[in-house]
Motif scaffolding. Structure first.
Motif, PDB file in Angstrom:
ATOM      1  N   PHE A  57      -7.829  -1.623   2.975  1.00 40.56           N
ATOM      2  CA  PHE A  57      -6.406  -1.629   3.309  1.00 40.56           C
ATOM      3  C   PHE A  57      -5.559  -2.075   2.115  1.00 40.56           C
ATOM      4  O   PHE A  57      -4.567  -1.434   1.756  1.00 40.56           O
ATOM      5  CB  PHE A  57      -6.201  -2.541   4.524  1.00 40.56           C
ATOM      6  N   LEU A  58      -5.945  -3.160   1.462  1.00 43.78           N
ATOM      7  CA  LEU A  58      -5.135  -3.702   0.369  1.00 43.78           C
ATOM      8  C   LEU A  58      -5.060  -2.778  -0.832  1.00 43.78           C
ATOM      9  O   LEU A  58      -4.018  -2.648  -1.467  1.00 43.78           O
ATOM     10  CB  LEU A  58      -5.683  -5.065  -0.071  1.00 43.78           C
ATOM     11  N   THR A  59      -6.174  -2.140  -1.141  1.00 44.82           N
ATOM     12  CA  THR A  59      -6.216  -1.348  -2.376  1.00 44.82           C
ATOM     13  C   THR A  59      -5.659   0.052  -2.206  1.00 44.82           C
ATOM     14  O   THR A  59      -5.369   0.722  -3.198  1.00 44.82           O
ATOM     15  CB  THR A  59      -7.660  -1.261  -2.904  1.00 44.82           C
ATOM     16  N   GLU A  60      -5.485   0.518  -0.955  1.00 46.48           N
ATOM     17  CA  GLU A  60      -5.033   1.894  -0.753  1.00 46.48           C
ATOM     18  C   GLU A  60      -3.693   2.011  -0.040  1.00 46.48           C
ATOM     19  O   GLU A  60      -3.133   3.104   0.048  1.00 46.48           O
ATOM     20  CB  GLU A  60      -6.097   2.681   0.014  1.00 46.48           C
ATOM     21  N   ILE A  61      -3.146   0.912   0.449  1.00 42.98           N
ATOM     22  CA  ILE A  61      -1.915   0.976   1.232  1.00 42.98           C
ATOM     23  C   ILE A  61      -0.707   1.329   0.372  1.00 42.98           C
ATOM     24  O   ILE A  61       0.291   1.870   0.871  1.00 42.98           O
ATOM     25  CB  ILE A  61      -1.693  -0.361   1.984  1.00 42.98           C
ATOM     26  N   GLU A  62      -0.755   1.056  -0.927  1.00 40.35           N
ATOM     27  CA  GLU A  62       0.384   1.354  -1.801  1.00 40.35           C
ATOM     28  C   GLU A  62       0.749   2.837  -1.769  1.00 40.35           C
ATOM     29  O   GLU A  62       1.927   3.206  -1.890  1.00 40.35           O
ATOM     30  CB  GLU A  62       0.083   0.922  -3.232  1.00 40.35           C
ATOM     31  N   ALA A  63      -0.266   3.698  -1.543  1.00 47.20           N
ATOM     32  CA  ALA A  63      -0.017   5.143  -1.536  1.00 47.20           C
ATOM     33  C   ALA A  63       0.922   5.575  -0.423  1.00 47.20           C
ATOM     34  O   ALA A  63       1.519   6.654  -0.496  1.00 47.20           O
ATOM     35  CB  ALA A  63      -1.346   5.889  -1.422  1.00 47.20           C
ATOM     36  N   LEU A  64       1.090   4.742   0.605  1.00 44.51           N
ATOM     37  CA  LEU A  64       1.983   5.094   1.701  1.00 44.51           C
ATOM     38  C   LEU A  64       3.444   5.010   1.292  1.00 44.51           C
ATOM     39  O   LEU A  64       4.315   5.523   1.986  1.00 44.51           O
ATOM     40  CB  LEU A  64       1.733   4.193   2.914  1.00 44.51           C
ATOM     41  N   GLY A  65       3.724   4.347   0.169  1.00 46.66           N
ATOM     42  CA  GLY A  65       5.110   4.194  -0.260  1.00 46.66           C
ATOM     43  C   GLY A  65       5.823   3.142   0.567  1.00 46.66           C
ATOM     44  O   GLY A  65       5.223   2.169   1.020  1.00 46.66           O
ATOM     45  N   GLU A  66       7.114   3.359   0.790  1.00 46.19           N
ATOM     46  CA  GLU A  66       7.918   2.359   1.494  1.00 46.19           C
ATOM     47  C   GLU A  66       7.540   2.283   2.975  1.00 46.19           C
ATOM     48  O   GLU A  66       7.534   3.284   3.682  1.00 46.19           O
ATOM     49  CB  GLU A  66       9.400   2.688   1.366  1.00 46.19           C
ATOM     50  N   VAL A  67       7.242   1.077   3.421  1.00 44.29           N
ATOM     51  CA  VAL A  67       6.901   0.819   4.818  1.00 44.29           C
ATOM     52  C   VAL A  67       7.562  -0.491   5.226  1.00 44.29           C
ATOM     53  O   VAL A  67       8.219  -1.164   4.432  1.00 44.29           O
ATOM     54  CB  VAL A  67       5.371   0.719   5.022  1.00 44.29           C
ATOM     55  N   MET A  68       7.378  -0.879   6.487  1.00 39.92           N
ATOM     56  CA  MET A  68       7.849  -2.181   6.942  1.00 39.92           C
ATOM     57  C   MET A  68       6.645  -3.028   7.326  1.00 39.92           C
ATOM     58  O   MET A  68       5.808  -2.617   8.131  1.00 39.92           O
ATOM     59  CB  MET A  68       8.792  -2.040   8.143  1.00 39.92           C
ATOM     60  N   ALA A  69       6.545  -4.222   6.725  1.00 36.02           N
ATOM     61  CA  ALA A  69       5.467  -5.162   7.006  1.00 36.02           C
ATOM     62  C   ALA A  69       5.966  -6.195   8.002  1.00 36.02           C
ATOM     63  O   ALA A  69       7.048  -6.760   7.830  1.00 36.02           O
ATOM     64  CB  ALA A  69       5.024  -5.849   5.715  1.00 36.02           C
ATOM     65  N   LEU A  70       5.172  -6.454   9.041  1.00 38.55           N
ATOM     66  CA  LEU A  70       5.578  -7.392  10.086  1.00 38.55           C
ATOM     67  C   LEU A  70       4.475  -8.403  10.338  1.00 38.55           C
ATOM     68  O   LEU A  70       3.327  -8.035  10.606  1.00 38.55           O
ATOM     69  CB  LEU A  70       5.902  -6.637  11.381  1.00 38.55           C
ATOM     70  N   THR A  71       4.830  -9.666  10.244  1.00 43.32           N
ATOM     71  CA  THR A  71       3.932 -10.769  10.581  1.00 43.32           C
ATOM     72  C   THR A  71       4.694 -11.719  11.486  1.00 43.32           C
ATOM     73  O   THR A  71       5.868 -12.001  11.249  1.00 43.32           O
ATOM     74  CB  THR A  71       3.457 -11.506   9.314  1.00 43.32           C
ATOM     75  N   ARG A  72       4.020 -12.237  12.517  1.00 47.34           N
ATOM     76  CA  ARG A  72       4.719 -13.102  13.447  1.00 47.34           C
ATOM     77  C   ARG A  72       3.786 -14.172  14.005  1.00 47.34           C
ATOM     78  O   ARG A  72       2.562 -14.091  13.859  1.00 47.34           O
ATOM     79  CB  ARG A  72       5.307 -12.295  14.602  1.00 47.34           C
ATOM     80  N   ASN A  73       4.372 -15.167  14.616  1.00 44.45           N
ATOM     81  CA  ASN A  73       3.655 -16.087  15.479  1.00 44.45           C
ATOM     82  C   ASN A  73       4.429 -16.158  16.795  1.00 44.45           C
ATOM     83  O   ASN A  73       5.294 -15.317  17.045  1.00 44.45           O
ATOM     84  CB  ASN A  73       3.479 -17.455  14.813  1.00 44.45           C
ATOM     85  N   GLU A  74       4.146 -17.119  17.616  1.00 45.06           N
ATOM     86  CA  GLU A  74       4.770 -17.166  18.940  1.00 45.06           C
ATOM     87  C   GLU A  74       6.284 -17.357  18.860  1.00 45.06           C
ATOM     88  O   GLU A  74       7.020 -16.971  19.768  1.00 45.06           O
ATOM     89  CB  GLU A  74       4.155 -18.304  19.762  1.00 45.06           C
ATOM     90  N   SER A  75       6.783 -17.926  17.759  1.00 44.64           N
ATOM     91  CA  SER A  75       8.183 -18.340  17.699  1.00 44.64           C
ATOM     92  C   SER A  75       9.001 -17.671  16.609  1.00 44.64           C
ATOM     93  O   SER A  75      10.230 -17.782  16.616  1.00 44.64           O
ATOM     94  CB  SER A  75       8.249 -19.862  17.500  1.00 44.64           C
ATOM     95  N   ALA A  76       8.369 -16.995  15.670  1.00 46.60           N
ATOM     96  CA  ALA A  76       9.093 -16.416  14.546  1.00 46.60           C
ATOM     97  C   ALA A  76       8.505 -15.053  14.184  1.00 46.60           C
ATOM     98  O   ALA A  76       7.293 -14.851  14.251  1.00 46.60           O
ATOM     99  CB  ALA A  76       9.048 -17.341  13.328  1.00 46.60           C
ATOM    100  N   VAL A  77       9.395 -14.130  13.794  1.00 49.12           N
ATOM    101  CA  VAL A  77       8.997 -12.787  13.366  1.00 49.12           C
ATOM    102  C   VAL A  77       9.565 -12.557  11.969  1.00 49.12           C
ATOM    103  O   VAL A  77      10.743 -12.830  11.711  1.00 49.12           O
ATOM    104  CB  VAL A  77       9.543 -11.707  14.323  1.00 49.12           C
ATOM    105  N   HIS A  78       8.731 -12.026  11.069  1.00 50.44           N
ATOM    106  CA  HIS A  78       9.099 -11.825   9.663  1.00 50.44           C
ATOM    107  C   HIS A  78       8.859 -10.362   9.323  1.00 50.44           C
ATOM    108  O   HIS A  78       7.735  -9.871   9.435  1.00 50.44           O
ATOM    109  CB  HIS A  78       8.213 -12.739   8.809  1.00 50.44           C
ATOM    110  N   GLU A  79       9.903  -9.631   8.943  1.00 51.45           N
ATOM    111  CA  GLU A  79       9.806  -8.204   8.648  1.00 51.45           C
ATOM    112  C   GLU A  79      10.343  -7.934   7.240  1.00 51.45           C
ATOM    113  O   GLU A  79      11.457  -8.339   6.910  1.00 51.45           O
ATOM    114  CB  GLU A  79      10.624  -7.394   9.657  1.00 51.45           C
ATOM    115  N   LYS A  80       9.538  -7.246   6.441  1.00 46.81           N
ATOM    116  CA  LYS A  80       9.946  -6.892   5.084  1.00 46.81           C
ATOM    117  C   LYS A  80       9.747  -5.405   4.848  1.00 46.81           C
ATOM    118  O   LYS A  80       8.699  -4.843   5.179  1.00 46.81           O
ATOM    119  CB  LYS A  80       9.110  -7.666   4.059  1.00 46.81           C
TER     120      LYS A  80
END
Length: 352
Positions: A57-80
């Motif tokens: 995943f790490l070495t090949e995901i760059e080929a997808l170009g612009e995407v949105m990355a989402l990480t969260r826990n029970e209380s906070a959501v972080h989207e880049k």
């Protein structure tokens, strides 16, 4: 819930059809299943089970170009929004060090993964979704209109597993080891001695391990010259002040498998009910302020002078979200960030 007591994949899909606008996380909680159970019920329809191998995943995901990355826990959501680039793959911890997408990943927690396609009107929304052994979401990658669809399909094909069943075997995660030692029995003097000798903030984790102490316990006993409690409303105040001053900050949101980081100024700070939101062009953050039980300002020494963080904790002492002033390794802390934090309203403690 035991596998025998879980609703069938057909029943899960019917519940999804009956609640088309409900968020997956909320629907899973309503059904008393994991989010991975919900996603897996669509395998063979619009979902493909894939390997959660971080190295691929790490070495090949760059080929997808612009995407949105989402990480969260029970209380906070972080989207880049950005491109996954500059990966560093490690056995116990990996990193993505891109200008936009900056993450720390812990591969031992990545247990299940799926490629998901959902019809949204005339559009198809595509994502890759990663879960831990208990079925809790660790990280999600959502394709954008200008993402490379062919690169996405190639990566999914490479990661596709033979097992495409509509159920997933989950393993309850052991609860974090409870550190029940009463605060007054903790060796605050020894902790202060080690704390004052720190040359890098990353030494802090080793210090906690050596004292068998949680982060929350440490900030409570270290002393108010290194950690002081703030009124929980101060976090919203900080966001508004930082946005007004265009002060570049770092915002960390994580779970057991991934920590995602924003570095830079923020602009659009919007409250909405119990949520405080940052709604910028390439960065969205959503935080349940009513989940914050305690807010602390924490000062740690480094070889470049001390650095100051804001740390929000939940009712069980878990870290919800953390903020720093943006800085580069080898440079001192920004004075405007330090002054902003030190001016925030402190929680008035009752005299003993």
């Amino acid at each position: 819930m035991t596998d025998a007591a879980k609703p069938t994949p057909e029943a899960i899909r019917q519940a999804r059809a009956d609640n088309p606008k409900m968020r997956e996380r909320d629907l899973a909680q309503q059904l008393q299943i994991s989010e991975a159970d919900l996603v897996a019920s669509y395998c063979g329809l619009n979902v493909i089970r894939i390997s959660p191998r971080i190295e691929t995943f790490l070495t090949e995901i760059e080929a997808l170009g612009e995407v949105m990355a989402l990480t969260r826990n029970e209380s906070a959501v972080h989207e880049k929004i950005g491109i996954y680039d500059k990966p560093i793959v490690g056995k116990h911890a990996s990193m993505m060090l891109g200008e936009q997408i900056d993450m720390r990943l812990f591969p031992n927690s990545w247990a299940h993964a799926f490629a998901v396609e959902r019809q949204d009107g005339e559009d198809i929304r595509r994502s890759m979704q990663f879960f831990d052994a208990a079925g809790e979401a660790i990280h999600k990658i959502h394709l954008r209109p200008n993402s490379n669809i062919e690169a996405y399909r190639s990566l999914v094909a490479k990661l596709r597993l033979d097992d495409q069943s509509q159920s997933v075997e989950l393993t309850p995660l052991p609860k974090p080891e409870e550190k029940t030692l009463e605060l007054e029995k903790l060796d605050a003097a020894a902790l202060r001695d080690r704390w004052t000798q720190m040359k890098d903030v990353h030494e802090f984790f080793g210090i906690l391990r050596s004292f068998n102490m949680t982060r929350h316990q440490a900030v409570q006993v270290i002393g108010q010259d290194f950690a002081w409690q703030l009124d929980t409303s101060a976090l919203t105040t900080m966001m508004h002040d930082a946005a007004q001053a265009q002060l570049p900050i770092m915002c960390f949101v994580g779970n057991r498998g991934c920590i995602q980081i924003h570095s830079g100024p923020i602009q659009n700070v919007k409250p909405m009910g119990p949520w405080i939101n940052i709604l910028d062009e390439t960065f969205h953050m959503h935080l349940r302020t009513d989940h914050i039980a305690e807010l602390w300002a924490v000062r740690k020494p480094t070889k470049d002078g001390h650095v100051t963080s804001l740390e929000a904790y939940g009712s069980e002492g878990e870290m919800i979200i953390q903020f720093f002033g943006k800085r580069h390794e080898g440079s001192g802390e920004r004075q405007d960030w330090r002054q902003l934090v030190e001016a925030l309203p402190r929680l008035m403690r009752e005299a003993a």
